[in-house]
Design a protein around this motif. Structure first.
Motif, PDB file in Angstrom:
ATOM      1  N   THR A  34       0.709   5.591  -0.785  1.00  0.00           N
ATOM      2  CA  THR A  34       0.089   4.119  -0.915  1.00  0.00           C
ATOM      3  C   THR A  34      -0.411   4.040  -2.667  1.00  0.00           C
ATOM      4  O   THR A  34      -0.425   2.843  -3.021  1.00  0.00           O
ATOM      5  CB  THR A  34      -0.753   3.522  -0.185  1.00  0.00           C
ATOM      6  OG1 THR A  34      -0.414   4.262   0.772  1.00  0.00           O
ATOM      7  CG2 THR A  34      -1.765   2.064   0.198  1.00  0.00           C
ATOM      8  N   VAL A  63       1.109   0.878  -4.741  1.00  0.00           N
ATOM      9  CA  VAL A  63       0.867   0.114  -5.921  1.00  0.00           C
ATOM     10  C   VAL A  63       0.390   0.658  -7.144  1.00  0.00           C
ATOM     11  O   VAL A  63       0.472  -0.971  -7.774  1.00  0.00           O
ATOM     12  CB  VAL A  63      -1.296   0.245  -5.344  1.00  0.00           C
ATOM     13  CG1 VAL A  63      -1.801  -0.571  -5.450  1.00  0.00           C
ATOM     14  CG2 VAL A  63      -0.882  -0.223  -3.628  1.00  0.00           C
ATOM     15  N   ILE A  99       2.152  -2.420  -9.461  1.00  0.00           N
ATOM     16  CA  ILE A  99       1.501  -3.267 -11.003  1.00  0.00           C
ATOM     17  C   ILE A  99       2.105  -3.092 -12.350  1.00  0.00           C
ATOM     18  O   ILE A  99       2.039  -3.826 -12.602  1.00  0.00           O
ATOM     19  CB  ILE A  99      -0.331  -2.497 -10.657  1.00  0.00           C
ATOM     20  CG1 ILE A  99      -0.842  -2.763  -9.760  1.00  0.00           C
ATOM     21  CG2 ILE A  99      -0.847  -3.000 -11.957  1.00  0.00           C
ATOM     22  CD1 ILE A  99      -2.509  -2.493  -9.339  1.00  0.00           C
ATOM     23  N   GLY A 108      -6.267  -2.846  -7.809  1.00  0.00           N
ATOM     24  CA  GLY A 108      -5.436  -2.197  -7.325  1.00  0.00           C
ATOM     25  C   GLY A 108      -6.097  -0.834  -6.751  1.00  0.00           C
ATOM     26  O   GLY A 108      -5.772  -0.629  -5.131  1.00  0.00           O
ATOM     27  N   ALA A 164      -6.030  -3.049  -3.070  1.00  0.00           N
ATOM     28  CA  ALA A 164      -4.944  -3.448  -2.139  1.00  0.00           C
ATOM     29  C   ALA A 164      -4.584  -2.185  -1.928  1.00  0.00           C
ATOM     30  O   ALA A 164      -3.869  -1.904  -1.038  1.00  0.00           O
ATOM     31  CB  ALA A 164      -4.028  -3.926  -3.570  1.00  0.00           C
ATOM     32  N   THR A 165      -4.570  -0.772  -2.863  1.00  0.00           N
ATOM     33  CA  THR A 165      -4.863   0.287  -1.839  1.00  0.00           C
ATOM     34  C   THR A 165      -5.539   0.374  -0.939  1.00  0.00           C
ATOM     35  O   THR A 165      -4.241   0.912   0.635  1.00  0.00           O
ATOM     36  CB  THR A 165      -4.887   1.731  -2.722  1.00  0.00           C
ATOM     37  OG1 THR A 165      -3.982   1.346  -3.966  1.00  0.00           O
ATOM     38  CG2 THR A 165      -4.585   2.955  -1.994  1.00  0.00           C
ATOM     39  N   LEU A 190      -3.846  -1.849   1.820  1.00  0.00           N
ATOM     40  CA  LEU A 190      -2.588  -1.634   2.373  1.00  0.00           C
ATOM     41  C   LEU A 190      -2.443  -0.320   3.261  1.00  0.00           C
ATOM     42  O   LEU A 190      -1.756  -0.211   4.429  1.00  0.00           O
ATOM     43  CB  LEU A 190      -2.067  -1.236   1.425  1.00  0.00           C
ATOM     44  CG  LEU A 190      -0.128  -1.104   1.959  1.00  0.00           C
ATOM     45  CD1 LEU A 190       0.145  -2.315   2.307  1.00  0.00           C
ATOM     46  CD2 LEU A 190       0.410  -0.188   0.701  1.00  0.00           C
TER      47      LEU A 190
END
Length: 883
Positions: free
Chosen positions: A660, A664, A668, A699, A702-703, A706
């Motif tokens: 993941t 990401v 990005i 980041g 988001a990681t 997710l």
């Protein structure tokens, strides 16, 4: 002079290269020469028809003995360990010994001499000598039928025997004397020894069926007798009983004392039609089998002899109109061979189902309920003629099967292989068969004729399917690939090589995941970013790691690192995340510093990372480890790995996090970075650094979102990762091997990769930098593509090193030949198996030749990997040349 020197040098190089290729080919040829016999078929060396149905007035031979007479077929046969003599037991209690080279009778014991007068039932143990007999008066008696071997002093043998040549044989005193290569006289003579009779005290009804096994403490008997009441018209027409004889040593009397338990009558179902045909005890007496001609079989659990428990009532044939014609145990007594009127042979053995229940009914508290069930294992197809008799080998998983049309087949049960398919000159239904203890002779009696075959069985347990495909082993619910050369069942070879091949690739996979990225990044850093003077110190230091012996690395990994990691597993897992994050965070923080300060301390930035960021990551891992264990793994990660705690959510988080994060980062780079570059052209350095830091934080967020989202979805649909990449934790496992082997591989990959990067022409770097590219852009888009062939070669050489590693695997992998990708358990590789088991493998055995197959497989794997690597390297080299 220079020209001559060049010619000599070229010649030496050519000779050395050709010699190296020749040596490698000779190794391959030698391995192939040891492996090929493993796959050759069995070969019949000789066939002898022994005389039969000879008139009593027929002339005797030179020694006064007559040929063997099989006008009345024997009910049991046996062969001596040297393959020169055989014995036959007849229904009236007579026992006869005869030679296998000419059929001459050496001894013919009457029922009075053997003590078997009135014998009505007999069962022979799988060792071919021990037997139990039932008699007309209801008595039982154990004994031994075989040949007694002893060495005779030369003065005690007749002169004609004393003068015979080495290797010759002569008949003397009802036996056979052979002169051994050492000049000794070895005498063999038929011996029938009976123990004291056993009187169950349950009447005088004749014994129809009997069997016996001998656990360590004594013996267990079962027998079926006729009905004791003449007016009894019950459908079973008899009684089934079981009892034990316990033997203990009396210290006062100085002798063994045997005690017979009270016989227990085993209750049979009311719908039984007629007397049974077969009666067997399984294993060490824990199961009792009784079967009828229609294929019906009852299986009783008899661990508690006072309370036999009916476990199964089933049909072994599965088809109507067929007849069960033979039921014989294999060596060990756990597996039974069932032959029927269609000529089909099937194996049956009990297995424990996965859903086995504990503390069921009928069991005492603290004991486990036996929930085994019989399954139909390896089978041999119908041959069109009914199975007449079956005899199992006393040394391995071979079985001889006689058929109604006179054919005799030698089967190897484990691999479902027909070793030989034989037929006598005058076909008649086979009455009885026997296999020699060494498995090189087969004796069959058909009508009034006996035939003996001498053969070389080859290696029936070493076929291609047995080595590389699933095999149905005794006690397993389905075919499996198992490597087990010691322990467990001593009667069945388990030489599946796929667990070793799998372990080899598993060790390579986890080692390369750890070593290759670190080595390549280190080479890129020292080649493109490090000051030459610093590089001159660091590179030799890294290369010095290669001088560490593998045995030292394995010792440290298995005895030092493994116990430490076992105690801090959550911290180690957290460190795999916190240390890289600390390094990245340190880089972004460095950009926030004033420009003058960064220029002033530029040469110390990497030292600062090493001394500050990495320790910070380690400290963070130590702090987060207990929290991770408490909130993700329910307080005990090892219990969670076994499936006793929690759900599969933490496992998915652990597995998906690196992928993941990579996803990401790519997103990005493809979306945010172009937009950011477009709007930040006029920004100050500080503002750009703050934007980069915010992007990094975004980041991470988001990681996390997710990976938790995907893990929650997978857990919601009940997909648990435990049992795949994660599972039960063993102290010595793939994680430890990856760490230890990485130290052995990193110097190799690093040195070759650095040399490849350093060999890129400086003009390419200068042109890139002159065009406005940064050092990082130059390294990524110019230097690495140009050096790709060398980088790939470095990785492939490291991979070859990992494939052939032995000592680290021996000490840090646990030595368990498992086919499991789980990073937390052990494994065994081809090289480790060869190193540990080659010294203990007997010469000429399947085990030894299988190890040669393992060596050849390792040779082929290395050859294929290197060939593919060279093809790919040449492709990269052509592309680099075009640049």
């Amino acid at each position: 002079m220079v020209t001559a020197g060049d010619r000599v040098a070229r010649s030496l190089v050519a000779v050395g290269g050709i010699g190296t290729i020749g040596a490698v080919l000779l190794v391959c040829v030698f391995l192939a020469s040891q492996v090929i016999p493993l796959f050759l078929p069995a070969k019949v060396e000789s066939t002898r028809e022994l005389p039969g149905a000879i008139d009593a007035a027929a002339p005797a031979n030179a020694t006064g003995t007559k040929p063997a007479n099989f006008s009345e077929p024997p009910i049991r046969l046996g062969i001596d360990e040297f393959g020169s003599l055989a014995w036959a037991l007849f229904a009236d209690g007579r026992v006869r010994s005869f030679r296998l080279d000419n059929g001459h009778v050496l001894d013919n014991l009457s029922p009075r001499q053997t003590g078997l007068a009135g014998m009505t039932a007999v069962a022979l143990a799988t060792d071919g000598q021990r037997a139990v007999f039932g008699f007309r008066d209801g008595k039982l008696q154990t004994g031994r039928i075989g040949f007694e071997t002893r060495f005779v002093d030369p003065p005690d043998v007749p002169a004609v025997v004393r003068e015979m040549a080495v290797g010759a044989t002569a008949e003397w005193d009802g036996g056979l004397v052979a002169r051994t290569p050492t000049g000794q006289y070895r005498r063999q003579k038929l011996v029938v020894k009976l123990d004291d009779p056993i009187e169950p005290g349950e009447g005088k009804a004749a014994v129809q069926l009997v069997d016996q096994v001998e656990p360590a403490s004594g013996s267990v008997f079962c027998w079926f007798t006729e009905s004791e009441k003449a007016a009894d018209h019950s459908r079973t027409a008899g009684v089934l009983r079981i009892a034990s004889v316990e033997t203990r040593h009396d210290l006062l009397a100085g002798e063994d004392v045997s005690t017979l338990s009270t016989p227990v009558e085993v209750a049979l179902p009311a719908d039984i039609d007629g007397p049974p045909k077969f009666l067997r005890l399984g294993g060490l007496g824990e199961y009792l089998y009784i079967a009828w001609s229609n294929g019906r079989l009852l299986r009783y659990e008899t661990r508690d002899l006072d309370h036999p428990r009916l476990m199964e009532d089933r049909n072994l044939l599965g088809e109507s109109g067929m007849t069960l014609t033979a039921l014989a145990p294999l060596l060990g007594g756990t597996t039974f061979l069932a032959g029927d009127s269609s000529g089909r042979v099937r194996t049956w053995f009990p297995v424990q189902p996965p859903e086995a229940r504990k503390f069921g009914s009928g069991q005492k508290a603290g004991h486990t309920q036996d929930t085994t069930r019989l399954i139909d294992g390896p089978r041999f197809p119908a041959e069109g003629s009914p199975v007449a008799c079956i005899a199992s080998s006393s040394s391995d998983r071979e079985a001889a099967v006689g058929f109604g049309d006179g054919r005799t087949r030698l089967l190897f049960i484990t691999t479902e292989k027909t070793i030989l398919d034989l037929r006598a000159e005058a076909p008649a239904p086979v009455e009885s068969v026997a296999i020699s203890p060494k498995g090189d002779r087969l004796l069959a009696v058909s009508g009034a004729r006996a035939t003996v075959w001498k053969f070389d069985p080859g290696y029936p347990d070493g076929s291609f399917s047995a080595l590389f495909l699933p095999v149905w082993y005794e006690g397993e619910p389905a075919p499996k690939q198992i490597w087990q050369t010691s322990g467990g069942s001593g009667f069945e070879p388990k030489l599946g090589l796929m667990p070793l091949v799998f372990g080899t690739f598993k060790a390579t996979f986890y080692s390369m995941i750890f070593a290759a990225p670190l080595a390549l990044l280190a080479a890129l850093f020292t080649s493109e970013f490090l000051h030459p003077r610093t590089k001159a110190r660091i590179k030799p230091t890294v290369e010095l790691m290669a001088s560490l012996p593998s045995v030292v690395l394995g010792f440290l990994a298995g005895l030092v690192v493994a116990p430490i990691v076992s105690g801090i597993v959550p911290e180690v897992l957290a460190g795999l995340v916190t240390v890289p994050l600390a390094l990245l965070a340190g880089a972004y923080v460095w950009q926030l510093l004033p420009h003058g300060l960064t220029l002033r301390f530029a040469r110390w930035r990497f030292a600062a990372m090493l001394l500050l960021a990495i320790p910070a990551g380690v400290v963070a891992a130590a702090a987060l480890g207990p929290l991770v264990q408490t909130y993700l793994f329910d307080g005990d990660i090892k219990a969670w790995l076994t499936g006793r705690l929690g759900s599969g959510l933490p496992g998915w988080i652990m597995l998906l996090l690196p992928f993941t994060a990579l996803l990401v980062a790519v997103l990005i780079n493809r979306t945010i970075d172009p937009w950011l570059r477009g709007i930040s052209a006029s920004w100050s350095r500080t503002r750009s650094a703050v934007a980069e830091l915010l992007k990094f934080i975004f980041g991470i967020a988001a990681t996390v979102v997710l990976v938790f989202g995907v893990a929650w979805i997978l857990d919601a649909v009940k997909i648990d990762p435990r049992g795949t990449f994660v599972g039960r934790y063993d102290e010595r496992n793939a994680l430890i091997v990856g760490l230890a082997m990485g130290f052995a591989i990193i110097p190799l990959i690093y040195t070759l990769a650095d040399d490849a990067l350093s060999s890129v022409p400086a003009s390419l770097r200068s042109a890139s930098l002159g065009a406005g590219a940064t050092h990082w852009q130059t390294a990524m888009h110019v230097v690495i593509p140009t050096a790709m062939s060398g980088l790939f070669s470095a990785v492939m050489i490291g991979l070859g090193r990992a494939v052939g590693e032995t000592m680290i695997i021996l000490m840090a992998a646990g030595g368990q030949p498992l086919m499991d990708i789980n990073i937390f358990n052990g494994f065994q590789t081809l090289s480790a198996a060869i190193a540990t088991q080659m010294p203990e493998a007997a010469v000429g055995t399947t085990h030894l030749r299988t190890l040669y197959v393992a060596a050849l497989a390792l040779f082929i794997i290395t050859f294929v990997v290197n060939t593919v690597a060279e093809v790919v390297r040449q492709r990269f080299r052509r592309r680099a040349y075009e640049l």
